[in-house]
Design a protein around this motif. Structure first.
Motif, short mmCIF file in Angstrom:
data_model
loop_
_atom_site.label_atom_id
_atom_site.label_comp_id
_atom_site.label_asym_id
_atom_site.label_seq_id
_atom_site.Cartn_x
_atom_site.Cartn_y
_atom_site.Cartn_z
N GLY A 104 0.82 -1.20 0.00
CA GLY A 104 0.00 0.00 0.00
C GLY A 104 0.84 1.24 0.00
N THR A 105 0.27 2.29 0.56
CA THR A 105 0.93 3.60 0.52
C THR A 105 0.83 4.28 1.89
N TYR A 106 1.75 5.23 2.10
CA TYR A 106 1.61 6.10 3.26
C TYR A 106 1.69 7.53 2.78
N SER A 107 1.02 8.39 3.50
CA SER A 107 1.10 9.81 3.17
C SER A 107 1.69 10.53 4.37
N ALA A 108 2.85 11.14 4.15
CA ALA A 108 3.52 11.85 5.25
C ALA A 108 2.76 13.12 5.62
N GLU A 109 1.96 13.66 4.66
CA GLU A 109 1.24 14.92 4.95
C GLU A 109 0.08 14.72 5.91
N ASP A 110 -0.77 13.71 5.63
CA ASP A 110 -1.93 13.54 6.52
C ASP A 110 -1.84 12.29 7.40
N ASN A 111 -0.65 11.65 7.43
CA ASN A 111 -0.43 10.50 8.32
C ASN A 111 -1.49 9.40 8.14
N VAL A 112 -1.74 9.04 6.89
CA VAL A 112 -2.66 7.94 6.60
C VAL A 112 -1.88 6.82 5.92
N ILE A 113 -2.12 5.59 6.37
CA ILE A 113 -1.47 4.41 5.78
C ILE A 113 -2.58 3.49 5.28
N LYS A 114 -2.51 3.12 3.99
CA LYS A 114 -3.53 2.23 3.42
C LYS A 114 -2.86 0.98 2.89
N LEU A 115 -3.36 -0.18 3.32
CA LEU A 115 -2.75 -1.46 2.93
C LEU A 115 -3.81 -2.41 2.40
N HIS A 116 -3.42 -3.19 1.40
CA HIS A 116 -4.34 -4.20 0.89
C HIS A 116 -3.55 -5.49 0.68
N SER A 117 -4.18 -6.64 0.99
CA SER A 117 -3.45 -7.90 0.93
C SER A 117 -3.08 -8.29 -0.50
N GLN A 118 -1.86 -8.75 -0.65
CA GLN A 118 -1.42 -9.39 -1.89
C GLN A 118 -1.48 -10.90 -1.73
N ARG A 127 -10.27 -14.32 2.36
CA ARG A 127 -9.77 -14.21 0.98
C ARG A 127 -8.97 -12.92 0.78
N GLU A 128 -9.35 -11.84 1.47
CA GLU A 128 -8.73 -10.53 1.28
C GLU A 128 -8.73 -9.78 2.61
N ILE A 129 -7.74 -8.93 2.81
CA ILE A 129 -7.69 -8.08 4.02
C ILE A 129 -7.26 -6.68 3.61
N SER A 130 -7.94 -5.66 4.16
CA SER A 130 -7.44 -4.30 3.98
C SER A 130 -7.30 -3.67 5.36
N ARG A 131 -6.31 -2.81 5.49
CA ARG A 131 -6.04 -2.13 6.76
C ARG A 131 -5.79 -0.67 6.47
N VAL A 132 -6.45 0.22 7.21
CA VAL A 132 -6.18 1.65 7.10
C VAL A 132 -5.86 2.17 8.50
N TYR A 133 -4.72 2.83 8.63
CA TYR A 133 -4.28 3.42 9.90
C TYR A 133 -4.18 4.92 9.68
N LYS A 134 -4.68 5.72 10.63
CA LYS A 134 -4.48 7.17 10.50
C LYS A 134 -4.40 7.83 11.87
N ILE A 135 -3.73 8.98 11.90
CA ILE A 135 -3.61 9.74 13.13
C ILE A 135 -4.69 10.82 13.11
N VAL A 136 -5.51 10.84 14.16
CA VAL A 136 -6.54 11.88 14.30
C VAL A 136 -6.37 12.49 15.68
N ASN A 137 -6.06 13.78 15.73
CA ASN A 137 -5.81 14.48 17.01
C ASN A 137 -4.81 13.74 17.89
N GLY A 138 -3.79 13.19 17.28
CA GLY A 138 -2.73 12.51 18.04
C GLY A 138 -3.03 11.06 18.38
N ASP A 139 -4.27 10.60 18.13
CA ASP A 139 -4.62 9.19 18.40
C ASP A 139 -4.46 8.36 17.12
#
Ligand code: HEM
Length: 164
Positions: A104-118, A127-139
């Motif tokens: 997947g990708t990460y964005s250094a500007e808005d601190n979002v990480i998006k992942l999808h299973s290969q 069969r498939e997994i997706s994960r999205v991590y992001k920082i919101v107000n420090g959490d």
């Protein structure tokens, strides 16, 4: 910056630097569900570290527990490999025996990480997994979705964690 802190930050590999906000321990609570199961809540601790190997790798582990009894639930660990071009690959081994390779990708500007299973290996239903991590107000917020042999990609987990 004191000498110790300077040495610590200068030891971070340049490829890891845009994700250095992850490094440390995060703790919080999450909610699980899926169309085929009863929803549930859980406690979670998640740890990201940058091994002093000089390699562009973040070591990752998480453990979860039942909120009422503290009894351990699911756990997993793996490695996150960020690249300077903003792409990212992740391998995760789960306590259930399932193994994931995600890209997947990460964005250094808005601190979002998006992942999808290969690759999802050794799974009876998933069969498939997706994960999205992001920082919101420090959490740290994340959502994990999965597709099974019966169901298309839908949320299984979402959690909010605070840095310890
Ligand atoms: C159920 C996969 C993470 C707790 C399930 C099911 C699957 C699954 C395939 C069965 C769904 C069905 O029967 O249709 C995964 C995957 C995960 C993950 C791929 C990570 C990517 C977690 C975590 C927890 C958890 C972190 C706990 C905090 C549960 C529970 C059930 C469940 C409690 C219901 C079990 C039951 O009612 O029999 N999960 N899971 N899972 N999962 Fe997960």
């Amino acid at each position: 910056m004191d000498k110790e802190k300077k040495e610590e930050s200068s030891a971070i590999h340049p490829a890891v630097a845009p994700l250095s906000y992850l490094l440390g321990t995060w703790k919080g609570e999450g909610e699980g569900g899926y169309p085929t199961i009863n929803s549930f809540r859980y406690g979670e601790e998640l740890h990201f570290s940058h091994p002093a190997s000089g390699k562009p790798v973040i070591a990752y582990s998480h453990k979860t527990w039942k909120l009422d009894s503290g009894q351990p639930m699911h756990s997993e660990s793996g490695y996150w490999r960020p690249k300077p071009d903003g792409s990212l690959e992740v391998v995760i081994a789960q306590s259930t025996g399932l193994a994931e390779v995600l890209k997947g990708t990460y964005s250094a500007e808005d601190n979002v990480i998006k992942l999808h299973s290969q690759v999802v290996a050794n799974a009876s239903k998933v069969r498939e997994i997706s994960r999205v991590y992001k920082i919101v107000n420090g959490d740290l917020h994340y959502v994990v979705q999965m597709a099974t042999n019966l169901t298309t990609l839908q949320p299984h987990l979402k959690a909010v964690l605070k840095k310890l």
